[in-house]
Design an enzyme around this catalytic site. Structure first.
Site, PDB file in Angstrom:
ATOM      1  N   HIS A 241       2.833   4.569   3.511  1.00  0.00           N
ATOM      2  CA  HIS A 241       3.964   4.201   2.652  1.00  0.00           C
ATOM      3  C   HIS A 241       4.689   5.445   2.097  1.00  0.00           C
ATOM      4  O   HIS A 241       5.899   5.564   2.206  1.00  0.00           O
ATOM      5  CB  HIS A 241       3.472   3.382   1.452  1.00  0.00           C
ATOM      6  CG  HIS A 241       2.820   2.088   1.807  1.00  0.00           C
ATOM      7  ND1 HIS A 241       3.516   0.923   2.069  1.00  0.00           N
ATOM      8  CD2 HIS A 241       1.507   1.778   1.920  1.00  0.00           C
ATOM      9  CE1 HIS A 241       2.651  -0.054   2.328  1.00  0.00           C
ATOM     10  NE2 HIS A 241       1.442   0.430   2.249  1.00  0.00           N
TER      11      HIS A 241
HETATM   12  O1  RIB Z   1       2.155   0.067  -2.176  1.00  0.00           O
HETATM   13  C1  RIB Z   1       1.936   1.344  -1.621  1.00  0.00           C
HETATM   14  C2  RIB Z   1       1.796   2.380  -2.681  1.00  0.00           C
HETATM   15  O2  RIB Z   1       0.666   2.097  -3.484  1.00  0.00           O
HETATM   16  C3  RIB Z   1       1.539   3.790  -2.122  1.00  0.00           C
HETATM   17  O3  RIB Z   1       2.104   4.735  -2.990  1.00  0.00           O
HETATM   18  C4  RIB Z   1       0.050   3.903  -2.127  1.00  0.00           C
HETATM   19  O4  RIB Z   1      -0.382   5.267  -2.261  1.00  0.00           O
HETATM   20  C5  RIB Z   1      -0.291   3.145  -3.369  1.00  0.00           C
HETATM   21  O5  RIB Z   1      -0.137   4.025  -4.466  1.00  0.00           O
END
Ligand code: RIB
Ligand code: CA
Length: 311
Positions: A241
């Site tokens: 992500h």
């Molecule tokens: O939903 C994804 C996010 O949540 C990313 O930043 C992952 O590292 C968690 O923090």
């Protein structure tokens, strides 16, 4: 070559955070001038330790400032150890950094850097937005000094921590709401784009075989990181992500965005706690650019460049 953008990465490492920091370090378009830790994926004692160890292991040469160990108003119901491992880096144990944290808390460190860079500083926030909210509360004059805030968080479709809410916003919705209502020049890399841009596991396997300082940890991190989906090209992929926010910061011209009004649900105890909704009808209320498409070929190429950089 254009001058590198000075960026501070506010982070809750976190396996995908670690990938994002490595990609940023390897990009000649970005200069990491600081890391700030925040409570999120795992407890802040671990996210701070991971940030400091990563900064030294990757030879970033930048300060690491500790941030919020608790949320703005409502304690986080649960963290992400089931995805990132107990200490946040899967099975990876980085060498313990010899250096120490910056003496300033994250919000004061960011403020000082914003003054130093006189309006050129870009913030990349890839964890809950608690530190950014505290920055705005404690230093309301900082806004014109922040060139852009690029957030990994939220979603214009579905959630991942709940059916409605993405984890970073769900962890601290009051902070996310304050940030998105602040008027900062904000770009959002939500689940609507990150879930579609997973990194094929075959690529991670191939990169893990190449000689580099990352060799030992890439595969271990990826194997322990369980956020996977069909991803790009409908092949088994790791959903990194946070790396999408870094890609936007480095290559905005290779991303398609849409202006929208993002609102965040802050009804404590409600089933939609932390849900983000996008409305793109009323330009007068637009508060963010939502990333809707990225150049996947260029994005995936960053991973090879990262390996070569740390060869
Ligand atoms: O939903 C994804 C996010 O949540 C990313 O930043 C992952 O590292 C968690 O923090
Ligand atoms: Ca994160």
């Amino acid at each position: 070559m254009t001058k590198a953008k000075p960026v501070i990465i506010d982070t809750d490492p976190g396996v995908d955070d670690a990938f994002a920091i490595m990609l940023a370090a390897a990009s000649e378009r970005l200069e990491i001038v600081g890391l700030c830790s925040v409570d999120g994926n795992v407890k802040e004692e671990h996210t701070a330790r991971n940030a400091l160890d990563l900064a030294e292991f990757l030879s970033l040469g930048c300060p690491v400032a500790r941030g919020a160990a608790e949320q703005l108003e409502v304690p986080i119901p649960e963290r992400g150890e089931h995805i990132h491992g107990e200490r946040g880096m899967g099975e990876v144990r980085l060498p313990k950094a010899a250096g120490d944290f910056d003496s300033r808390p994250a919000w004061d460190f960011i403020y000082d850097k914003a003054l130093e860079y006189a309006g050129e500083l870009v913030l990349i926030a890839i964890g809950p937005l608690t530190n950014i909210a505290l920055l705005l509360q404690k230093h309301p004059d900082v806004k014109p000094l922040i060139k852009q805030l690029v957030v990994m968080g939220g979603s214009t479709t579905r959630g991942n921590r709940t059916p409605f809410a993405e984890f970073n916003f769900w962890a601290d919705p009051p902070a996310a709401r304050l940030v998105f209502e602040s008027g900062l020049n904000t770009v959002m890399a939500g689940l609507n784009i990150t879930l579609e841009t997973g990194v094929p596991l075959s690529l991670i396997d191939e990169l893990s075989e190449r000689p580099s300082r990352l060799r030992g940890i890439l595969k271990e991190m990826s194997e322990a990181y369980s956020d996977r989906a069909a991803g790009f090209g409908d092949v088994p992929s790791s959903i990194v992500h946070d790396a999408v926010a870094v890609f936007y910061a480095a290559w905005p011209e290779l991303c398609e965005t849409r202006r929208c009004e993002i609102t965040i649900n802050t009804e404590a105890g409600g089933e939609r706690w932390g849900q983000s909704l996008a409305s793109c009808e009323n330009p007068a209320r637009f508060n963010a650019e939502v990333i809707e498409k990225i150049d996947m070929e260029r994005y995936l190429a960053l991973y090879g460049e990262m390996i070569d950089y740390f060869a």
